[in-house]
Structures are given as C-alpha cells and as structure tokens.
Design a protein around this motif. Structure first.
Motif, PDB file in Angstrom:
ATOM      1  N   ASP A  85      51.480  43.756  40.540  1.00 18.85           N
ATOM      2  CA  ASP A  85      51.191  44.324  41.858  1.00 18.85           C
ATOM      3  C   ASP A  85      51.657  45.770  41.953  1.00 18.85           C
ATOM      4  O   ASP A  85      51.971  46.268  43.021  1.00 18.85           O
ATOM      5  CB  ASP A  85      51.817  43.484  42.974  1.00 18.85           C
ATOM      6  N   ASP A  86      51.656  46.473  40.795  1.00 13.97           N
ATOM      7  CA  ASP A  86      52.053  47.878  40.782  1.00 13.97           C
ATOM      8  C   ASP A  86      50.857  48.756  41.138  1.00 13.97           C
ATOM      9  O   ASP A  86      49.707  48.308  41.171  1.00 13.97           O
ATOM     10  CB  ASP A  86      52.593  48.268  39.402  1.00 13.97           C
ATOM     11  N   ASP A  87      51.146  50.038  41.388  1.00 17.84           N
ATOM     12  CA  ASP A  87      50.101  50.960  41.835  1.00 17.84           C
ATOM     13  C   ASP A  87      49.003  51.167  40.800  1.00 17.84           C
ATOM     14  O   ASP A  87      47.856  51.441  41.154  1.00 17.84           O
ATOM     15  CB  ASP A  87      50.711  52.310  42.205  1.00 17.84           C
ATOM     16  N   ASP A  88      49.340  51.036  39.502  1.00 16.47           N
ATOM     17  CA  ASP A  88      48.334  51.229  38.456  1.00 16.47           C
ATOM     18  C   ASP A  88      47.243  50.167  38.525  1.00 16.47           C
ATOM     19  O   ASP A  88      46.145  50.372  37.996  1.00 16.47           O
ATOM     20  CB  ASP A  88      48.996  51.201  37.070  1.00 16.47           C
ATOM     21  N   HIS A  89      47.537  49.026  39.121  1.00 16.10           N
ATOM     22  CA  HIS A  89      46.537  47.979  39.278  1.00 16.10           C
ATOM     23  C   HIS A  89      45.995  47.910  40.708  1.00 16.10           C
ATOM     24  O   HIS A  89      44.829  47.596  40.925  1.00 16.10           O
ATOM     25  CB  HIS A  89      47.129  46.618  38.904  1.00 16.10           C
ATOM     26  N   ALA A  98      37.950  45.307  46.012  1.00 15.01           N
ATOM     27  CA  ALA A  98      38.762  44.142  46.370  1.00 15.01           C
ATOM     28  C   ALA A  98      39.052  44.146  47.862  1.00 15.01           C
ATOM     29  O   ALA A  98      39.369  45.177  48.446  1.00 15.01           O
ATOM     30  CB  ALA A  98      40.065  44.135  45.571  1.00 15.01           C
ATOM     31  N   PHE A  99      38.945  42.973  48.482  1.00 12.75           N
ATOM     32  CA  PHE A  99      39.130  42.850  49.923  1.00 12.75           C
ATOM     33  C   PHE A  99      40.591  42.629  50.290  1.00 12.75           C
ATOM     34  O   PHE A  99      41.009  42.934  51.404  1.00 12.75           O
ATOM     35  CB  PHE A  99      38.287  41.676  50.431  1.00 12.75           C
ATOM     36  N   GLY A 100      41.356  42.073  49.348  1.00 12.35           N
ATOM     37  CA  GLY A 100      42.769  41.813  49.580  1.00 12.35           C
ATOM     38  C   GLY A 100      43.519  41.802  48.264  1.00 12.35           C
ATOM     39  O   GLY A 100      42.912  41.833  47.191  1.00 12.35           O
ATOM     40  N   PHE A 101      44.841  41.762  48.348  1.00  7.10           N
ATOM     41  CA  PHE A 101      45.655  41.889  47.139  1.00  7.10           C
ATOM     42  C   PHE A 101      46.947  41.108  47.355  1.00  7.10           C
ATOM     43  O   PHE A 101      47.746  41.449  48.222  1.00  7.10           O
ATOM     44  CB  PHE A 101      45.967  43.367  46.887  1.00  7.10           C
ATOM     45  N   LEU A 102      47.147  40.052  46.561  1.00  7.54           N
ATOM     46  CA  LEU A 102      48.331  39.212  46.669  1.00  7.54           C
ATOM     47  C   LEU A 102      49.037  39.099  45.327  1.00  7.54           C
ATOM     48  O   LEU A 102      48.381  39.058  44.274  1.00  7.54           O
ATOM     49  CB  LEU A 102      47.959  37.798  47.141  1.00  7.54           C
ATOM     50  N   ALA A 103      50.359  39.026  45.361  1.00  8.05           N
ATOM     51  CA  ALA A 103      51.134  38.764  44.156  1.00  8.05           C
ATOM     52  C   ALA A 103      51.150  37.260  43.894  1.00  8.05           C
ATOM     53  O   ALA A 103      51.122  36.448  44.824  1.00  8.05           O
ATOM     54  CB  ALA A 103      52.555  39.291  44.319  1.00  8.05           C
ATOM     55  N   GLN A 127      53.049  41.549  51.938  1.00  9.31           N
ATOM     56  CA  GLN A 127      53.763  42.500  52.786  1.00  9.31           C
ATOM     57  C   GLN A 127      54.210  43.726  52.000  1.00  9.31           C
ATOM     58  O   GLN A 127      54.076  44.863  52.458  1.00  9.31           O
ATOM     59  CB  GLN A 127      54.981  41.825  53.420  1.00  9.31           C
ATOM     60  N   ALA A 128      54.745  43.507  50.792  1.00  4.83           N
ATOM     61  CA  ALA A 128      55.223  44.627  49.980  1.00  4.83           C
ATOM     62  C   ALA A 128      54.078  45.547  49.581  1.00  4.83           C
ATOM     63  O   ALA A 128      54.216  46.773  49.549  1.00  4.83           O
ATOM     64  CB  ALA A 128      55.942  44.110  48.735  1.00  4.83           C
ATOM     65  N   VAL A 129      52.924  44.952  49.281  1.00  2.01           N
ATOM     66  CA  VAL A 129      51.756  45.740  48.888  1.00  2.01           C
ATOM     67  C   VAL A 129      51.272  46.594  50.052  1.00  2.01           C
ATOM     68  O   VAL A 129      50.996  47.787  49.896  1.00  2.01           O
ATOM     69  CB  VAL A 129      50.629  44.815  48.386  1.00  2.01           C
TER      70      VAL A 129
END
Length: 212
Positions: A85-89, A98-103, A127-129
């Motif tokens: 879930d780092d910025d490079d990805h 992508a519509f959403g992003f979850l770890a 939340q962190a993202v």
C-alpha cells in the motif's frame, strides 16, 4: 446480490477471500482468476459488480489489468486489495482506474463494507491510504495554487465535508448525524456541485485545507 470477481495469484488468498465474501448472504463470488490476463477475460464474461484485484502477479499485473477492465467496462468497480500500500503502487493503480484501495491486513468487516461502498458509488479506501492521498494532494498544491476559499456552505454541509475528510463512508456519516444515507448522498452531490470537485478524495483535500 453483489457479484464479486477475485483476482489474485495466491490460491490460499483466494480461498480465504471466497470464504469471507460468502459468509455474507448478499455477496456472491462469481469467479476467480490467478493472473491479470485471466482477470480481464473473466471480467468481460461474468460482468461482476466488484473486482478485488491484487497488484503483483505474473504475466499481466494488476495495474495493467485494471486499466483494461475499466476501459472496457466502467460499471465494474475495481478495488485493489494488496500487501503493497505504498505510493509506488497506490498512484499507478488509481491512474489506471482503480475505484478503491485496501490493504490486505484490513479487518474482514471493513472488506465486506468496502464491497457495499463500491456498488453504492462510494470509493472505499483504507484510512491510512486516504490520509496519504490527502496529505500528498495538499503538499502538491502548496506553493503552486493559492489555497481555495470554500464557497458558502451551510453548517450541515461543513459537517459532512469534515467527515468526508476524516474518511467516513456515507453510511457512517448518516449514523453520526442521524440522517438517511440517501440524504447524505444528496449532501455529497451538492458539495461536489458547489466546489467543482469531481470525487470524494478531492473533497477530502478541501476539508484538510479548510481545517489547516
């Protein structure tokens, strides 16, 4: 019924996700893919509502698969579910549509809630993202653009905007303000119209600037 496609190269991960999804009577896993290429083919054949997409896979990776799927079928919401879930990805995935992003370490209840958010048109983010997205956007604007003054908003609109900035979903905002979810959606649409912002993340950036 929420129709879900799982795209992940690890079979054990897919088994766990299927068990979690099917523990909810309103969710149906319609297919599984072990790489991006198969994910693109199944998305076209099965027409899922939500696609849970891993990023690092052999052959066609998740970012390229997301780009192809969203170009061919925008109605299917791709929610990235990844260890990375780092910025490079994060930013390439969002750029790909992508519509959403979850770890992957998110609580199971959060994942099931994310499926509902996605089909309701409410982008789900860890939340962190979301915090990093807002922080990065505010930083990138600093010095390049003058801080925007918010248009005239009602006290309730400011409440809703602040809660969007805190990463709350429409349902969570409704519960806190004792409103119906449809009423909250109306407030969110009104905020987008008044501010000229096109999505929830941009509204969260405005909220952060307003509180700075």
């Amino acid at each position: 019924m929420i129709r879900v496609l799982l795209v992940d190269d690890q079979r054990l991960v897919r088994v766990g996700l299927r068990m979690l999804c099917e523990s909810d009577p309103e969710v149906e896993v319609v297919g599984e893919a072990e790489d991006g290429g198969e994910g693109v083919r199944l998305a076209a054949a099965l027409l899922p509502d939500v696609i849970l997409m891993d990023l690092r896979m052999p052959g066609l990776d998740g970012i390229a698969a997301t780009r192809r799927i969203t170009a061919a079928r925008p109605a299917s919401k791709v929610v990235v579910l990844t260890t990375f879930d780092d910025d490079d990805h994060l930013y390439p995935a969002l750029s790909a549509g992508a519509f959403g992003f979850l770890a992957k370490d998110c609580p199971p209840a959060d994942l099931l809630a994310a499926l509902r958010r996605a089909v309701a048109g409410d982008p789900p983010f860890s939340q962190a993202v979301l915090g990093r997205l807002v922080e990065q956007a505010v930083r990138s604007r600093a010095g390049r653009e003058p801080v925007r003054e918010l248009p005239e908003l009602s006290p309730r609109e400011r409440e809703v905007l602040g809660m969007i900035g805190a990463g709350l979903s429409n349902k969570e905002i409704a519960e806190r303000l004792h409103l119906g979810v449809s009423t909250v959606k109306t407030y969110v649409s009104g905020l987008m119209r008044k501010t000229g912002e096109q999505n929830r993340v941009r509204l969260a950036v405005l909220a952060a600037q307003d509180l700075a």
